[in-house]
Design a protein around this motif. Structure first.
Motif, mmCIF file in Angstrom:
data_model
loop_
_atom_site.group_PDB
_atom_site.id
_atom_site.type_symbol
_atom_site.label_atom_id
_atom_site.label_comp_id
_atom_site.label_asym_id
_atom_site.label_seq_id
_atom_site.Cartn_x
_atom_site.Cartn_y
_atom_site.Cartn_z
ATOM 1 N N LEU A 126 0.863 -1.194 0.000
ATOM 2 C CA LEU A 126 0.000 0.000 0.000
ATOM 3 C C LEU A 126 0.889 1.230 0.000
ATOM 4 O O LEU A 126 1.820 1.335 0.814
ATOM 5 N N SER A 127 0.603 2.165 -0.890
ATOM 6 C CA SER A 127 1.395 3.392 -0.977
ATOM 7 C C SER A 127 1.101 4.281 0.228
ATOM 8 O O SER A 127 0.074 4.139 0.901
ATOM 9 N N PRO A 128 1.990 5.233 0.525
ATOM 10 C CA PRO A 128 1.730 6.160 1.641
ATOM 11 C C PRO A 128 0.413 6.918 1.474
ATOM 12 O O PRO A 128 -0.277 7.197 2.460
ATOM 13 N N GLU A 129 0.060 7.298 0.231
ATOM 14 C CA GLU A 129 -1.195 8.007 0.005
ATOM 15 C C GLU A 129 -2.389 7.155 0.423
ATOM 16 O O GLU A 129 -3.324 7.642 1.075
ATOM 17 N N VAL A 130 -2.339 5.882 0.040
ATOM 18 C CA VAL A 130 -3.444 4.991 0.402
ATOM 19 C C VAL A 130 -3.510 4.828 1.916
ATOM 20 O O VAL A 130 -4.601 4.825 2.512
ATOM 21 N N LYS A 131 -2.353 4.726 2.544
ATOM 22 C CA LYS A 131 -2.351 4.595 4.003
ATOM 23 C C LYS A 131 -2.954 5.835 4.661
ATOM 24 O O LYS A 131 -3.718 5.731 5.634
ATOM 25 N N ASN A 132 -2.597 7.027 4.143
ATOM 26 C CA ASN A 132 -3.165 8.265 4.700
ATOM 27 C C ASN A 132 -4.670 8.310 4.513
ATOM 28 O O ASN A 132 -5.418 8.755 5.402
ATOM 29 N N GLN A 133 -5.117 7.876 3.329
ATOM 30 C CA GLN A 133 -6.563 7.847 3.082
ATOM 31 C C GLN A 133 -7.261 6.900 4.064
ATOM 32 O O GLN A 133 -8.346 7.203 4.557
ATOM 33 N N LEU A 134 -6.620 5.761 4.330
ATOM 34 C CA LEU A 134 -7.223 4.828 5.280
ATOM 35 C C LEU A 134 -7.256 5.422 6.690
ATOM 36 O O LEU A 134 -8.223 5.232 7.432
ATOM 37 N N ARG A 135 -6.184 6.138 7.058
ATOM 38 C CA ARG A 135 -6.183 6.773 8.380
ATOM 39 C C ARG A 135 -7.281 7.828 8.455
ATOM 40 O O ARG A 135 -7.991 7.952 9.469
ATOM 41 N N SER A 136 -7.420 8.637 7.345
ATOM 42 C CA SER A 136 -8.476 9.656 7.305
ATOM 43 C C SER A 136 -9.848 8.996 7.364
ATOM 44 O O SER A 136 -10.754 9.479 8.064
ATOM 45 N N PHE A 137 -9.976 7.895 6.670
ATOM 46 C CA PHE A 137 -11.229 7.150 6.683
ATOM 47 C C PHE A 137 -11.576 6.686 8.099
ATOM 48 O O PHE A 137 -12.712 6.806 8.554
ATOM 49 N N SER A 138 -10.550 6.185 8.792
ATOM 50 C CA SER A 138 -10.774 5.728 10.160
ATOM 51 C C SER A 138 -11.148 6.890 11.075
ATOM 52 O O SER A 138 -12.048 6.788 11.918
#
Length: 733
Positions: free
Chosen positions: A517-529
């Motif tokens: 998972l790219s850093p962008e996807v990880k950030n999106q998941l954190r924002s989603f959470s």
């Protein structure tokens, strides 16, 4: 002794050796001398005895003096003749049996010899087959390793994949679950928005109706004829549905869900799976050169091991097979002649046995008829014909004995010299091993040197070969093949395996690190959470409770009560109509708004349940992905090297196992020569135990009979006078 004779034969036999030979043969010489004396004296004695009896001497006169001891003498002579005859009969029976045994042995000898040769033939044929089997197993090993190298992608790649699965599979599984939860969340949010929009539309419509009825009521209450209408005007302020039903953080959460869906987690999963599925092909591509060079080295290994067949002197075994075939052919040619000669020999020996049996029969008839026809008190001149016949038969037995015994003794002497010398010079040395030592004598058989013939540095004795074969030892130790073949060097494939190992170590299988998972996807998941945690459903729940508490029927009842006190019918009528309108609106609320509120409530509960899980799911995904990513970043190269080493060690292990097995087979199993010793023992049994022993038994039995012919003649001649009819009488007073 024979060795000394052979060693000194070409020089000169000295007196000591001649003396030793005479001492060794003294038994034969004594027996031969006795036989010659028998042959010479027996016909002479018989001739003089016959002449003497013809002159009425030597018991030839037909007169018998009667004495008091005559009966005792007759009985003594009778039993002496009887015992002698029984002894001769026993010897004669042994003659028949030994003659038949000799005949059977000679008849079976070609069959037994052919069986023995067939056993040797089978053994000699099996040795090259065993060597070929060992060598062919190396071909199978090379083929096995070659096949594994051709399938290196699927085999080595699968092992690398297996090592990655432990760390990557949990991460992919959690991402897969998150993707499913994201889809479910999106569905729930869309359903919630749809429910909110539908509820808001219904509320706005009913609010418009309530406002219209409220305005009518206000106009009615404002008329001057309306009695006590001012008290109801404050009630009109509560007639409202004016509520905006919204969730403040829902739009932000919807945006976060949309962003996660746009990242397409399924494609990320597919991308990672495609990466791992491509590992076998990647391994195949990166190892093409090393596989090709390794195959060439495997061919060299195959060529080197195949030299075992050419280095072992199998051609000598082929020559022996040809010799055995010639021997079998000669046996087949000679067999009819041997059978014909054996038939003649058997007939001659049967005649000899029958002649001896004739003597025995004459003696037995004499011993039977004499006593039967004899009356002790009868005058000798008046004896019966039966008694006289008994005496005549005894004289016939004595005559036949004199006539044939010296001839038969010639046969005994010849067979004794033949069978005795064969036994002492061949069979006995064969049994005690001296014969093999004689054959091993250097120079005895010109050119007979097994060691140099096989290309060995040292010579091998027949005795050593026979002794090893008795223990069923392999040809490796029996023929000292270790002097001829450096088996360790032939089976030492380490120089090739080291080259293969070096080629593998120089080969670089490069697996690029995949980003799960790219850093962008990880950030999106954190924002989603985070936004999932910010979703607050309390406000909308309060709004829904406010709507559910609205009851227009109360105001309608008050309007009915107010209408009842009015004196103006028109105002009364209007108030009653307005109360009816409020009840209708309340009915719409209960039939339309309340089900929508229930549906909205269940949707909100589903959303609340999902948002409570999202934080944990996202945390698990990020944790698993981080662990898997760290594992791939730090261990990929080491895993590739480790699995490559294991694969290589497995392939090279095939050759280690094969070389150990081949060493064991060639050194301890190939060509166990027990059948050779068995064949030699079979020839010994056929020649010595059967033929020679039967021959010796025959001449011994015949000689036994000839020796006992002497007392038989004496007793028969003496006893005959007691049974024959005398010409002259003598009266005992």
């Amino acid at each position: 002794l024979i060795l000394k004779i052979v060693q000194n034969f070409e020089v000169q036999l000295n007196q000591d050796i001649i003396k030793e030979v005479l001492v060794y043969k003294v038994g034969f010489l004594v027996c031969a001398a006795i036989g010659i004396l028998y042959i010479v004296l027996m016909p002479i004695v018989g001739f003089f005895l016959a002449c003497c009896r013809c002159c009425d001497n030597c018991g030839g006169k037909m007169y018998q003096k009667q004495t008091s001891s005559i009966h005792c003498c007759r009985r003594t002579l009778y039993w002496s003749a009887f015992v002698t005859t029984v002894i001769i009969l026993a010897g004669n029976i042994c003659m028949f049996k030994s003659n038949e045994a000799l005949s059977v042995s000679v008849d079976q000898s070609p069959v037994e010899l052919n069986k023995t040769i067939d056993n040797i033939h089978t053994f000699l044929t099996a040795v090259p087959e065993q060597v070929d089997y060992v060598v062919n197993e190396s071909y199978k090993t090379v083929q096995e390793v070659t096949g594994n190298l051709d399938a290196i992608g699927s085999q080595l790649g699968a092992e690398i994949q297996e090592r990655f699965k432990g760390a990557v599979d949990p991460a992919l599984h959690s991402v897969r679950l998150l993707d499913q939860e994201t889809v479910n969340t999106n569905v729930t949010v869309n359903k919630l928005n749809s429910s909110l929009a539908q509820l808001q539309s219904s509320v706005d419509r009913l609010q418009a109706n309530v406002t219209a009825v409220k305005n009518h009521i206000n106009q009615t209450l404002s008329k001057p004829n309306c009695t006590d209408c001012n008290d109801l005007k404050p009630e009109l302020q509560t007639l409202t549905l004016g509520t905006s039903i919204t969730i403040p953080s829902l739009n932000e959460f919807q945006s976060a869900v949309d962003e996660v869906i746009k990242t397409n987690l399924k494609s990320k999963i597919t991308e990672v799976e495609d990466y791992f599925n491509s590992i076998p092909q990647k391994v195949t591509n990166d190892t093409k050169d090393v596989v090709r060079s390794s195959k060439q080295l495997l061919g060299d290994i195959k060529t080197q091991i195949s030299q075992v067949t050419s280095d072992i002197p199998l051609s000598s075994l082929t020559n022996l097979l040809g010799t055995l075939d010639q021997v079998q052919g000669e046996i087949g040619k000679v067999t009819p002649e041997v059978e014909r000669a054996e038939h003649i020999r058997w007939g001659v020996c049967v005649v000899l046995c029958c002649v001896v049996l004739l003597v025995v029969v004459c003696n037995i008839l004499g011993l039977v008829l004499g006593p039967l026809g004899l009356s002790p008190k009868t005058d000798p001149t008046k004896r019966s014909c039966t008694a006289n016949c008994g005496g005549t038969f005894l004289m016939m037995g004595a005559g036949f004995s004199f006539l044939f015994s010296w001839l038969f003794m010639i046969v005994v002497l010849l067979l004794f010299l033949l069978g005795g010398n064969i036994y002492t010079l061949l069979c006995q040395p064969w049994n005690n091993g001296q014969l093999l030592k004689l054959i091993d004598t250097p120079g005895l058989i010109p050119g007979f040197e097994i060691g140099p013939a096989l290309g060995l540095k040292t010579n091998i004795s027949i005795s050593d070969i026979y002794r090893d074969c008795e223990k069923n030892q392999p040809l490796w130790t029996t023929l000292h093949l270790y002097e001829l073949i450096n088996l360790d060097d032939l089976l030492n494939v380490s120089k090739y395996t080291e080259q293969i190992q070096q080629h593998f170590e120089n080969t670089d299988i490069t697996l690029f690190t995949v980003t799960l998972l790219s850093p962008e996807v990880k950030n999106q998941l954190r924002s989603f959470s985070t936004k999932a945690k910010n979703v607050d459903c309390t406000a909308i729940t309060q709004q829904m409770n406010n709507i559910s508490r609205i009851n227009l029927n109360t105001t309608a009842v008050k309007l009915d009560n107010l209408a009842a006190v009015q004196t103006n019918n028109e105002i009364r009528k209007e108030l009653q109509n307005e109360a009816r309108d409020l009840r209708q609106i309340q009915g719409d609320i209960e039939t339309t708004i309340m089900p929508q509120l229930d549906n909205l409530g269940s949707t909100i509960e589903s959303l609340r349940s999902i948002t409570e899980k999202i934080n944990g799911t996202v945390g698990e995904v990020l944790s698993n992905v981080e662990a898997a990513q760290d594992f791939l970043n730090t261990n990929t190269t080491q895993i590739v090297k480790t699995e490559s080493r294991k694969f290589l060690d497995c392939q090279l292990g095939y050759f280690i196992v094969y070389t150990d097995w081949a060493n064991l087979m060639i050194r301890q199993q190939v060509g166990r020569c027990g059948p050779v010793a068995g064949a030699v023992d079979s020839v010994d049994i056929i020649l010595c135990s059967h033929i020679v022993e039967s021959l010796n038994a025959f001449w011994f039995s015949l000689g036994w009979c000839m020796i006992f012919f002497i007392p038989s003649i004496i007793f028969s001649v003496k006893l005959a006078k007691y049974y024959r009819k005398m010409k002259y009488s003598d009266v005992y007073e």
